[in-house]
Design an enzyme around this catalytic site. Sequence first.
Site, PDB file in Angstrom:
ATOM      1  N   SER A 121      28.412  42.729  45.974  1.00 44.99           N
ATOM      2  CA  SER A 121      28.780  44.090  46.373  1.00 44.99           C
ATOM      3  C   SER A 121      30.207  44.495  46.052  1.00 44.99           C
ATOM      4  O   SER A 121      30.595  45.637  46.347  1.00 44.99           O
ATOM      5  CB  SER A 121      28.508  44.283  47.865  1.00 44.99           C
ATOM      6  OG  SER A 121      27.124  44.285  48.102  1.00 44.99           O
ATOM      7  N   VAL A 122      30.986  43.635  45.425  1.00 47.63           N
ATOM      8  CA  VAL A 122      32.247  44.111  44.843  1.00 47.63           C
ATOM      9  C   VAL A 122      31.930  45.200  43.815  1.00 47.63           C
ATOM     10  O   VAL A 122      32.734  46.108  43.573  1.00 47.63           O
ATOM     11  CB  VAL A 122      33.024  42.939  44.213  1.00 47.63           C
ATOM     12  CG1 VAL A 122      34.212  43.434  43.392  1.00 47.63           C
ATOM     13  CG2 VAL A 122      33.514  41.976  45.311  1.00 47.63           C
TER      14      VAL A 122
END
Length: 418
Positions: A121-122
Site C-alpha cells: 500500500s505504499v
Amino acid sequence: MTGLATIHPLSPGAHERGVTLDNWAEPPQNRWTFLHLDEVLATVRIPASSRPEPLAVDMAPLTDLVSPRYDPTGRIVGHAPIWKVLAETFTDAFLVLHHGRLKTESYAESMTASTRHLLMSVTKTVVGVIANALVDEGLLGFHDRVGDVIPQLRQSGFAGATVRDILDMRSGVRFSETYHDPDADVYRMEHAIHWRTPRADVPTTLHDFLATLPQEREHGGTFHYRSSETNVLAWLCERAAGTDLATLIHEMVWEPMGAEDEAAITVDSVGTAVGDGGMCATARDVARFAEMLRHSGISPSGRKVGPSWFTTDTLLGTEDLRTAFAETSSPTGMPGGHYRNQVWVPFPDRTTFLALGIHGQMVYVNQRAAVTGVKLSTWPTARNAAYFYDSLAAFEIIAAHLGKTHFAAHPAAIREHR
C-alpha cells in the site's frame, strides 16, 4: 500502456518453491515472491527516468543506535540496537537519508540495491500524489463526484462520493478489510484481480468488482481504511488524464522524480493496474520518492513532481479530519493522528508522515529533521502492531540523532520515554 502485461502461469522457479496464487503472500513464500513478483503475477513495466537523480552518499553507523522495543499495545518492553530490530522484523531493505544524503543502507541476503520489492500500500501514496497533481492541473476537482467522472460507477455505492472523500478514505461505501478472513471484501477483490484463484461468485476484473460495492452510510463521515478507495482513485486519475495508471506513474512521478531503476505494477486480466498495492520498485527509488515528498513535491534537482501544497495540505489536514480518524474502527496505532491524501500522519503538530503497506512496508518522512527512510519487509502476517511500533521507533531514534530533535516514536510511549 507503458509496458505490455506479462500474462503467464507461475514461473518454473515459483513452482519449485511451492508458490501458488493462494499462498504467494504467506510465509515462507513471501520472502521470495515479494522480490520476484513478475514470476507470480501479471505486471506492466514502468520505465526508469531518462535523467536519474543521483544520491549522494555519506555513510554513518546508525544501526548501532539503541531503539525501544514494543508489545502490541504500544508499551515499551525493552531496548535493542537497531540492527537487531531490523533482523527481528523481517527486514529486506533499510535506507535512511539526511538532507538527501544516503546515511545507511542495508539489505537481506536475498536482495540488492537493484532488486525490486513489492510495495503493497505504499503504492497508495504514489496514486495520491498523482491525483493531487491532476487537481493542480485542473483536470480533476476535489468536489467532483465519482459517478460524474466514471459512468460505470453511477449505480454503485461510490456514485455520490467526491474525489476528496476518496482521497481521505471517507466515502460511505461498505468494504471490509479484515485480513485473514477469506470472505472479507479485501480478499474478494484479490480474487477479482487474480492475486488469488478466481472465484465463481466474484467478478473477474477490478472495475467490475468495484461496481458491485454498495453504500452503507453517508459520504464524508468517519475514516475507514479500505483499499477499494484507492482503486477508485486510480480509475478517476485514468479518466481525468486519458491514459492508464502505469503511464501516469512514469510520466508524473518516476520520470520527473529521477528514478534510477525500472518499476512495475500488477494488472488484472484486462490490464487494469492495481493502484491500491501493486507496485514493485527498488528501495533507492522509493527513497527518491520520499525525498520528493520532503521537498514538498520537488525533486532535489528542482524538477516538479507533486503540487507544492501537497505536503502542507497532508500535514495540516482539518479538525474534522482528525475527528473522523479518531472515531474509526480501523486499527491505526496512531492516537491523535490523521489520514490525508493517501498518507498517514501519526503525530499531531509535527512534520512527520508515513506511507505504509502490509507485511511491513514503511516510508518515513520527517521534514523538521530533514530525514527520510525506507523499510521494506516480509512480515509473516499482514499486520503486526509490535513490529510497526518497533519500525517507527527505529526511524525516530535515527531522526533524533541526525536532526537533534526529541524522540517521539509513538504517542503511547512518549510518557514512558520521558
